[in-house]
Design a protein around this motif. Sequence first.
Motif, mmCIF file in Angstrom:
data_model
loop_
_atom_site.group_PDB
_atom_site.id
_atom_site.type_symbol
_atom_site.label_atom_id
_atom_site.label_comp_id
_atom_site.label_asym_id
_atom_site.label_seq_id
_atom_site.Cartn_x
_atom_site.Cartn_y
_atom_site.Cartn_z
ATOM 1 N N THR A 31 0.839 -1.206 0.000
ATOM 2 C CA THR A 31 0.000 0.000 0.000
ATOM 3 C C THR A 31 0.872 1.253 0.000
ATOM 4 O OG1 THR A 31 -0.158 -0.075 2.420
ATOM 5 C CG2 THR A 31 -1.926 -1.132 1.143
ATOM 6 N N ARG A 54 3.413 12.380 15.700
ATOM 7 C CA ARG A 54 1.987 12.042 15.584
ATOM 8 C C ARG A 54 1.346 12.152 16.955
ATOM 9 N NH1 ARG A 54 -0.426 7.293 12.013
ATOM 10 N NH2 ARG A 54 -1.931 6.297 13.382
ATOM 11 N N ASP A 58 -3.939 8.804 18.312
ATOM 12 C CA ASP A 58 -4.154 8.240 16.992
ATOM 13 C C ASP A 58 -3.571 6.822 16.920
ATOM 14 O OD1 ASP A 58 -4.775 8.160 14.390
ATOM 15 O OD2 ASP A 58 -3.472 9.785 13.759
ATOM 16 N N PRO A 59 -4.422 5.782 16.990
ATOM 17 C CA PRO A 59 -3.917 4.410 17.137
ATOM 18 C C PRO A 59 -3.198 3.860 15.902
ATOM 19 C CG PRO A 59 -6.300 4.405 16.873
ATOM 20 C CD PRO A 59 -5.894 5.840 16.964
ATOM 21 N N ILE A 61 -1.604 0.442 13.457
ATOM 22 C CA ILE A 61 -1.924 -0.902 12.952
ATOM 23 C C ILE A 61 -0.797 -1.858 13.329
ATOM 24 C CG2 ILE A 61 -2.239 -2.288 10.856
ATOM 25 C CD1 ILE A 61 -3.368 0.266 9.492
ATOM 26 N N HIS A 63 1.175 -5.083 12.244
ATOM 27 C CA HIS A 63 1.408 -5.911 11.062
ATOM 28 C C HIS A 63 1.947 -7.261 11.514
ATOM 29 C CE1 HIS A 63 1.177 -1.838 9.620
ATOM 30 N NE2 HIS A 63 1.103 -2.254 8.373
ATOM 31 N N THR A 112 -10.081 -2.066 21.014
ATOM 32 C CA THR A 112 -9.809 -2.826 19.787
ATOM 33 C C THR A 112 -8.405 -2.543 19.269
ATOM 34 O OG1 THR A 112 -10.808 -1.004 18.580
ATOM 35 C CG2 THR A 112 -12.178 -2.950 18.940
ATOM 36 N N ARG A 116 -3.129 -6.239 10.458
ATOM 37 C CA ARG A 116 -3.036 -6.437 9.012
ATOM 38 C C ARG A 116 -1.857 -7.325 8.679
ATOM 39 N NH1 ARG A 116 -1.519 -4.466 3.818
ATOM 40 N NH2 ARG A 116 0.067 -2.820 3.865
ATOM 41 N N PRO A 137 2.680 2.846 11.169
ATOM 42 C CA PRO A 137 1.878 3.842 10.452
ATOM 43 C C PRO A 137 2.593 4.166 9.143
ATOM 44 C CG PRO A 137 3.214 4.943 12.096
ATOM 45 C CD PRO A 137 3.534 3.462 12.202
ATOM 46 N N SER A 138 1.944 4.905 8.273
ATOM 47 C CA SER A 138 2.613 5.314 7.044
ATOM 48 C C SER A 138 3.850 6.139 7.405
ATOM 49 C CB SER A 138 1.657 6.109 6.165
ATOM 50 O OG SER A 138 1.001 7.104 6.925
ATOM 51 N N GLU A 175 -3.551 3.511 1.143
ATOM 52 C CA GLU A 175 -3.510 2.717 2.366
ATOM 53 C C GLU A 175 -4.568 1.611 2.360
ATOM 54 O OE1 GLU A 175 -3.753 5.924 2.159
ATOM 55 O OE2 GLU A 175 -2.197 6.892 3.362
ATOM 56 N N SER A 176 -4.400 0.680 3.286
ATOM 57 C CA SER A 176 -5.320 -0.443 3.393
ATOM 58 C C SER A 176 -6.727 0.045 3.747
ATOM 59 C CB SER A 176 -4.834 -1.405 4.477
ATOM 60 O OG SER A 176 -4.768 -0.750 5.729
ATOM 61 N N ILE A 178 -9.794 -0.251 6.083
ATOM 62 C CA ILE A 178 -9.930 -0.678 7.485
ATOM 63 C C ILE A 178 -11.379 -1.053 7.767
ATOM 64 C CG2 ILE A 178 -9.629 -0.045 9.917
ATOM 65 C CD1 ILE A 178 -7.505 1.904 9.133
ATOM 66 N N ARG A 190 -12.259 2.977 7.068
ATOM 67 C CA ARG A 190 -11.445 3.802 6.162
ATOM 68 C C ARG A 190 -11.508 3.177 4.780
ATOM 69 N NH1 ARG A 190 -5.003 4.564 7.036
ATOM 70 N NH2 ARG A 190 -4.962 2.395 6.354
ATOM 71 N N ALA A 217 -8.773 9.082 13.570
ATOM 72 C CA ALA A 217 -7.790 8.412 12.731
ATOM 73 C C ALA A 217 -7.224 9.430 11.758
ATOM 74 C CB ALA A 217 -8.480 7.293 11.966
ATOM 75 N N PRO A 218 -5.937 9.259 11.351
ATOM 76 C CA PRO A 218 -5.434 10.196 10.356
ATOM 77 C C PRO A 218 -6.350 10.191 9.155
ATOM 78 C CG PRO A 218 -3.716 8.650 10.965
ATOM 79 C CD PRO A 218 -4.979 8.213 11.650
HETATM 80 O O1 TXA Z 1 -1.863 0.531 4.346
HETATM 81 C C1 TXA Z 1 -1.769 0.820 5.533
HETATM 82 O O2 TXA Z 1 -2.673 0.587 6.339
HETATM 83 C C2 TXA Z 1 -0.464 1.484 5.993
HETATM 84 C C3 TXA Z 1 0.676 0.482 5.832
HETATM 85 C C4 TXA Z 1 1.977 1.004 6.379
HETATM 86 O O3 TXA Z 1 0.319 -0.733 6.401
HETATM 87 N N1 TXA Z 1 -0.571 1.945 7.334
HETATM 88 C C5 TXA Z 1 -1.332 3.022 7.674
HETATM 89 O O4 TXA Z 1 -1.223 3.350 9.019
HETATM 90 O O5 TXA Z 1 -2.007 3.636 6.898
HETATM 91 P P1 TXA Z 1 -1.717 4.749 9.589
HETATM 92 O O6 TXA Z 1 -1.229 4.764 10.990
HETATM 93 O O7 TXA Z 1 -1.258 5.864 8.715
HETATM 94 O O8 TXA Z 1 -3.259 4.620 9.605
HETATM 95 C C6 TXA Z 1 -3.849 3.693 10.509
HETATM 96 C C7 TXA Z 1 -5.298 3.979 10.707
HETATM 97 C C8 TXA Z 1 -5.498 5.263 11.425
HETATM 98 O O9 TXA Z 1 -6.517 5.980 10.750
HETATM 99 C C9 TXA Z 1 -5.905 4.849 12.812
HETATM 100 O O10 TXA Z 1 -6.616 5.791 13.510
HETATM 101 C C10 TXA Z 1 -6.692 3.609 12.484
HETATM 102 O O11 TXA Z 1 -5.874 2.982 11.532
HETATM 103 N N2 TXA Z 1 -6.819 2.739 13.642
HETATM 104 C C11 TXA Z 1 -5.868 1.984 14.198
HETATM 105 N N3 TXA Z 1 -6.344 1.338 15.273
HETATM 106 C C12 TXA Z 1 -7.629 1.681 15.389
HETATM 107 C C13 TXA Z 1 -8.669 1.361 16.309
HETATM 108 N N4 TXA Z 1 -8.472 0.535 17.317
HETATM 109 N N5 TXA Z 1 -9.885 1.920 16.096
HETATM 110 C C14 TXA Z 1 -10.095 2.754 15.053
HETATM 111 N N6 TXA Z 1 -9.152 3.107 14.162
HETATM 112 C C15 TXA Z 1 -7.948 2.580 14.322
#
Ligand code: TXA
Length: 343
Positions: A31, A54, A58-59, A61, A63, A112, A116, A137-138, A175-176, A178, A190, A217-218
């Motif tokens: 991604t 950050r 902001d939680p 992921i 991997h 939660t 991924r 995160p990204s 990004e993935s 969600i 997302r 979330a971002p």
């Molecule tokens: O494709 C992707 O998902 C990339 C690659 C690196 O794997 N990662 C990514 O991570 O986009 P990040 O941190 O930029 O975005 C993660 C999203 C955020 O919007 C965050 O708030 C949401 O996941 N998130 C994580 N844990 C959560 C939770 N328990 N409840 C709700 N949202 C959550």
Amino acid sequence: MADILPFTPESVHRACKLLRGEQCVVMPTETVYGLAGNGLCDRSVARIFEIKQRPSFDPLILHIPEGFGLSDICNPTETARVLMEAFWPGPLTVLLEKKACVPDLVTSGLPTVAVRCPAHPVAQELLRSFGGPLAAPSANRFGRISPTTAQAALEELGDRLEVILEGGPCEKGLESTIVNGTGSTPTILRKGAIPIETIREIFPDVSHDKPHHEVIAPGQLDSHYAPSTPLYRTDRPLAEFALLPDSCAYLLWSGKGMKTMPSTYRILSDQGDAKEAASRLFQALRELDHEGKPIFCEPVPSHAEGIGGLGGVEKSGGLGGLGEAIQDRLNRASGGIRNPGEL
Ligand code: TXA
Ligand code: MG
């Protein structure tokens, strides 16, 4: 400055050593590039937040490598099992009830955890060698454009870490997706690389979760993925404007219907193909950002319907969920709707 290392057993070994020493490294995924740290170690996770600048509400992921015992970190549901069977390894992130070993810093105190299993061979090899979950995160500074090449990750975070693993340009470029997997029907939190219609083939009732204020979330914050120069969305296709001043830069969907080209532009996909457009989006924004001129982007065609002409892109195109995911990123990256000539 960080080293960009080609994918070899030695580079994976070096990255793993850093991770075990509570440091962070950049890893490629299909991604976007991710900023990885030991996902079960408070100090490593704190380091991720520090490097990215950050906010800690902001939680992140987690991997995991293929075949990892998911129940070590969360409570997988039947819904989640079906989703994982269908989409893992791949660009789908599933929210599940977390277990106590997952640091609160990873989930921002939420019950939660987002999990991924990425498909990229370099990410998989790193995860396998490390042998546990990596929070990632990204690999961009908070609020900025996600990197889809090693060079872009270097530009974002090169002054804050030692190693960036080279993995080529990201195949998906978005990004993935969600989903919340805790219930009997998944809901989408997302929009991302897997469009909703693909999930609907398995779960016909899948729906978008209404954004609610506790989930920050971002992807959910209004201003995100932003270039340094101002970016505006036009209210209709760029081909419909008589004048596109050379003092600005333009992000075109396919370029079809344009009578003359402005001096500075990027085309997302000549064929108007949503997959290709997604894979080019962040890199195109990054390149236009380097030009230092205000940027205008036109609406993604499926969103242009009813607004006016389509700049030569067929109405039947039906770009679907991927088109929506692209439009979502543009909405968040831009400072609102404005047209050339209005600056
Ligand atoms: O494709 C992707 O998902 C990339 C690659 C690196 O794997 N990662 C990514 O991570 O986009 P990040 O941190 O930029 O975005 C993660 C999203 C955020 O919007 C965050 O708030 C949401 O996941 N998130 C994580 N844990 C959560 C939770 N328990 N409840 C709700 N949202 C959550
Ligand atoms: Mg991000």
